[in-house]
Write a protein that holds these residues in place. Structure first.
Motif, PDB file in Angstrom:
ATOM      1  N   UNK A 261      74.250 -47.008 -15.301  1.00 24.87           N
ATOM      2  CA  UNK A 261      72.872 -47.274 -15.723  1.00 24.87           C
ATOM      3  C   UNK A 261      72.621 -46.627 -17.099  1.00 24.87           C
ATOM      4  N   UNK A 262      73.152 -45.427 -17.301  1.00 25.05           N
ATOM      5  CA  UNK A 262      73.021 -44.765 -18.601  1.00 25.05           C
ATOM      6  C   UNK A 262      73.611 -45.639 -19.708  1.00 25.05           C
TER       7      UNK A 262
ATOM      8  N   UNK B  54      69.233 -47.249 -34.870  1.00 25.84           N
ATOM      9  CA  UNK B  54      70.570 -47.256 -35.460  1.00 25.84           C
ATOM     10  C   UNK B  54      71.457 -46.123 -34.949  1.00 25.84           C
ATOM     11  N   UNK B  55      72.121 -46.353 -33.823  1.00 38.21           N
ATOM     12  CA  UNK B  55      73.194 -45.452 -33.388  1.00 38.21           C
ATOM     13  C   UNK B  55      74.233 -46.276 -32.643  1.00 38.21           C
ATOM     14  N   UNK B  56      75.437 -45.712 -32.552  1.00 39.48           N
ATOM     15  CA  UNK B  56      76.560 -46.434 -31.947  1.00 39.48           C
ATOM     16  C   UNK B  56      76.923 -45.814 -30.613  1.00 39.48           C
ATOM     17  N   UNK B  57      77.433 -46.596 -29.681  1.00 39.41           N
ATOM     18  CA  UNK B  57      77.941 -45.996 -28.451  1.00 39.41           C
ATOM     19  C   UNK B  57      79.382 -46.446 -28.179  1.00 39.41           C
ATOM     20  N   UNK B  58      80.104 -45.572 -27.514  1.00 41.86           N
ATOM     21  CA  UNK B  58      81.463 -45.890 -27.085  1.00 41.86           C
ATOM     22  C   UNK B  58      81.625 -45.287 -25.683  1.00 41.86           C
ATOM     23  N   UNK B  59      82.176 -46.068 -24.757  1.00 39.68           N
ATOM     24  CA  UNK B  59      82.300 -45.596 -23.372  1.00 39.68           C
ATOM     25  C   UNK B  59      83.638 -44.900 -23.157  1.00 39.68           C
ATOM     26  N   UNK B  60      83.562 -43.791 -22.401  1.00 39.57           N
ATOM     27  CA  UNK B  60      84.765 -43.014 -22.086  1.00 39.57           C
ATOM     28  C   UNK B  60      84.864 -42.853 -20.576  1.00 39.57           C
TER      29      UNK B  60
ATOM     30  N   UNK C 103      63.045 -47.135 -18.657  1.00 40.73           N
ATOM     31  CA  UNK C 103      63.584 -47.098 -20.023  1.00 40.73           C
ATOM     32  C   UNK C 103      62.736 -46.200 -20.934  1.00 40.73           C
ATOM     33  N   UNK C 104      61.439 -46.193 -20.703  1.00 38.64           N
ATOM     34  CA  UNK C 104      60.613 -45.367 -21.579  1.00 38.64           C
ATOM     35  C   UNK C 104      60.782 -43.871 -21.265  1.00 38.64           C
ATOM     36  N   UNK C 105      61.120 -43.561 -20.000  1.00 41.75           N
ATOM     37  CA  UNK C 105      61.413 -42.147 -19.683  1.00 41.75           C
ATOM     38  C   UNK C 105      62.640 -41.676 -20.458  1.00 41.75           C
ATOM     39  N   UNK C 106      63.656 -42.553 -20.533  1.00 45.30           N
ATOM     40  CA  UNK C 106      64.880 -42.203 -21.260  1.00 45.30           C
ATOM     41  C   UNK C 106      64.566 -42.047 -22.749  1.00 45.30           C
ATOM     42  N   UNK C 107      63.804 -43.008 -23.264  1.00 45.62           N
ATOM     43  CA  UNK C 107      63.426 -42.971 -24.676  1.00 45.62           C
ATOM     44  C   UNK C 107      62.673 -41.681 -25.005  1.00 45.62           C
TER      45      UNK C 107
ATOM     46  N   UNK D 135      70.925 -50.776 -24.617  1.00 43.40           N
ATOM     47  CA  UNK D 135      69.657 -51.444 -24.933  1.00 43.40           C
ATOM     48  C   UNK D 135      68.937 -50.718 -26.079  1.00 43.40           C
ATOM     49  N   UNK D 136      68.893 -49.386 -25.997  1.00 46.20           N
ATOM     50  CA  UNK D 136      68.233 -48.613 -27.058  1.00 46.20           C
ATOM     51  C   UNK D 136      68.958 -48.779 -28.393  1.00 46.20           C
ATOM     52  N   UNK D 137      70.291 -48.883 -28.325  1.00 45.75           N
ATOM     53  CA  UNK D 137      71.073 -48.961 -29.567  1.00 45.75           C
ATOM     54  C   UNK D 137      70.874 -50.311 -30.278  1.00 45.75           C
ATOM     55  N   UNK D 138      70.254 -51.271 -29.589  1.00 48.14           N
ATOM     56  CA  UNK D 138      69.955 -52.547 -30.246  1.00 48.14           C
ATOM     57  C   UNK D 138      68.765 -52.387 -31.185  1.00 48.14           C
ATOM     58  N   UNK D 139      67.927 -51.358 -30.884  1.00 49.33           N
ATOM     59  CA  UNK D 139      66.710 -51.169 -31.679  1.00 49.33           C
ATOM     60  C   UNK D 139      66.817 -49.998 -32.656  1.00 49.33           C
TER      61      UNK D 139
END
Ligand SMILES: [Zn+2]
Ligand SMILES: [Zn+2]
Length: 321
Positions: A62-63, A75-81, A31-35, A69-73
Motif C-alpha cells: 500500500x505504501x 517531483x520525486x522518484x521511487x524505486x522498490x527494494x 492518502x491525505x494522511x500520508x501526504x 500516486x504522490x510521485x505523479x504530482x
C-alpha cells in the motif's frame, strides 16, 4: 450509513473521529494522511530518490501504491527494494507479489537476498544455529531483524537513494512505543520517530509515511482498490509479547476510540527530547563491512561470524559469497 462528506453509501466508519466514508472519500482520507505526514515533517524533498522497502505484505505494498500516486504530482522518484531472507514456503510468494505490484506501477524493482549478501538464507541459519524442534532455536527473528536492517541500508545506498521509506503503520508505531516503555528501553525510542535526522553519511535516513494510518485502514485500502498483497505471516514470527500488547491496545481503542492516536501524539511530543538524549551521533565504520556502528564490528557482521563459526564446528559446508 452514509458518507459524512457526500451522502453516498459508506464503506467505513472512523470511530475515532465519528465520521463515515464512501469508497472515494475513504481513499482521499488515507492518502491525505500520508501526504500530511510527509509534509508536516518534511520527509520527502523535491528531487529526492526514495527507496521503498517492499516485502509484499499489505503495509509495504500500500505504501508503494500511495507513494507512486504522490510521485505523479510532486517531483520525486521511487524505486522498490525487496529483501529475500530465504524462508521457504513464505518468501517466494511475497517476493512475487512485490514484483507484480512494482511492474504494474512501472516502478523499478530490485531484490537483495540474504544468501547473496550475507552468505546464508534464514532457513540455513536456523539449521546451523540449532534445531527448533529441540528447543535450541536461537531467535531467528534476531538474526533476521539485524541482517534485514543492514541489507536495507546497503540496498538503499546501492540504488543511490536519499531516503528509505518503510511501511510501519499507526498500530506498529504504538506497539513499538509501548513495548519499549514496558521493557525500559527508552533509548531505542530516541533513534526512530516521526522524522529523520541525518546522523551518519553511511546511514540512509528512514521515513515512515504510513505511521498515522491505522492497520485497519491499510487492509481496507488494499481490499477496496483491488491491490494484491500477501496476508500470510512469517513462519518464524512468534512475538508473543507484541501480540499481547496489540490485543490490549485494540481493546482500549474499542472502549476509548482515539487511544492509538493519543499514544502516538505522546510519542511525538517526547521524541525531540529522546532523540537529543539518545541518538547516536558518534558512529564508527565497521571494520569488516564499512557500515556505521557504535563499536568496532557491526552487529550484522558479528552475527555472520557467529554463524560461520558454528557451521565450521558442525562441519556444515555451503557456498559463501
Ligand atoms: Zn463520500
Ligand atoms: Zn559490518
Amino acid at each position: 450509513m452514509k458518507c459524512t462528506k457526500c451522502g453516498r453509501d459508506a464503506v467505513y466508519h472512523a470511530r475515532y473521529e465519528g465520521k463515515f466514508y464512501c469508497h472515494k472519500h475513504f481513499n482521499e482520507m488515507v492518502e491525505s494522511k500520508v501526504k500530511q505526514t510527509v509534509r508536516k515533517y518534511g520527509l520527502i524533498k523535491r528531487g529526492d530518490r526514495i527507496a521503498v522497502g517492499v516485502s509484499g505484505g499489505k503495509d509495504s505494498v500500500v505504501l508503494l501504491h500511495i507513494l507512486h500516486k504522490l510521485s505523479q504530482k510532486f517531483p520525486f522518484e521511487i524505486i522498490a527494494i525487496t529483501i529475500d531472507e530465504g524462508i521457504a514456503g513464505y518468501r517466494p510468494e511475497s517476493v512475487e507479489i512485490a514484483k507484480k505490484n512494482a511492474k504494474m506501477l512501472g516502478v523499478e524493482h530490485r531484490i537483495y537476498s540474504f544468501k547473496e549478501y550475507i552468505g546464508f538464507t534464514l532457513d540455513e541459519t536456523v539449521n546451523i544455529m540449532g534445531s527448533f524442534e529441540k528447543g535450541e532455536r536461537v531467535g531467528a527473528c534476531s538474526y533476521c531483524g539485524v541482517w534485514r536492517r543492514w541489507l536495507l541500508n546497503y540496498a538503499a545506498q546501492d540504488v543511490n537513494a536519499d531516503k528509505l521509506a518503510v511501511g510501519h503503520n499507526l498500530d506498529d508505531e504504538v506497539q513499538m512505543f509501548l513495548m519499549n516503555i514496558m521493557r525500559g528501553d527508552v533509548a531505542r525510542l530516541g533513534r526512530t520517530g516521526p522524522y529523520y535526522e541525518v546522523i551518519h553519511e553511511g546511514l540512509v535516513p528512514r521515513i515512515k509515511p504510513l505511521r498515522e494510518v491505522p492497520e485497519k485502514e491499510i487492509v481496507l485500502y488494499a481490499v477496496l482498490n483491488n491491490i494484491e498483497v500477501d496476508f500470510s505471516e512469517c513462519p518464524y514470527a512468534v512475538e508473543a509479547f507484541r501480540a499481547e500488547i496489540r490485543d490490549w491496545i485494540n481493546e482500549m481503542e474499542e472502549k476509548h476510540p482515539g487511544t492509538k492516536y493519543q499514544i502516538l501524539r505522546s510519542y511525538d511530543k517526547m521524541f525531540p527530547l529522546l532523540a537529543k538524549a539518545y541518538a547516536h551521533r558518534d558512529l564508527n565504520r565497521c571494520k569488516i563491512c564499512g557500515q556505521p556502528t557504535t563499536g568496532e564490528i557491526c552487529k550484522a557482521c558479528s552475527f555472520k561470524l557467529q554463524v560461520q563459526e558454528k557451521a565450521k564446528e558442525k562441519g556444515i559446508t555451503f557456498r559463501i559469497e
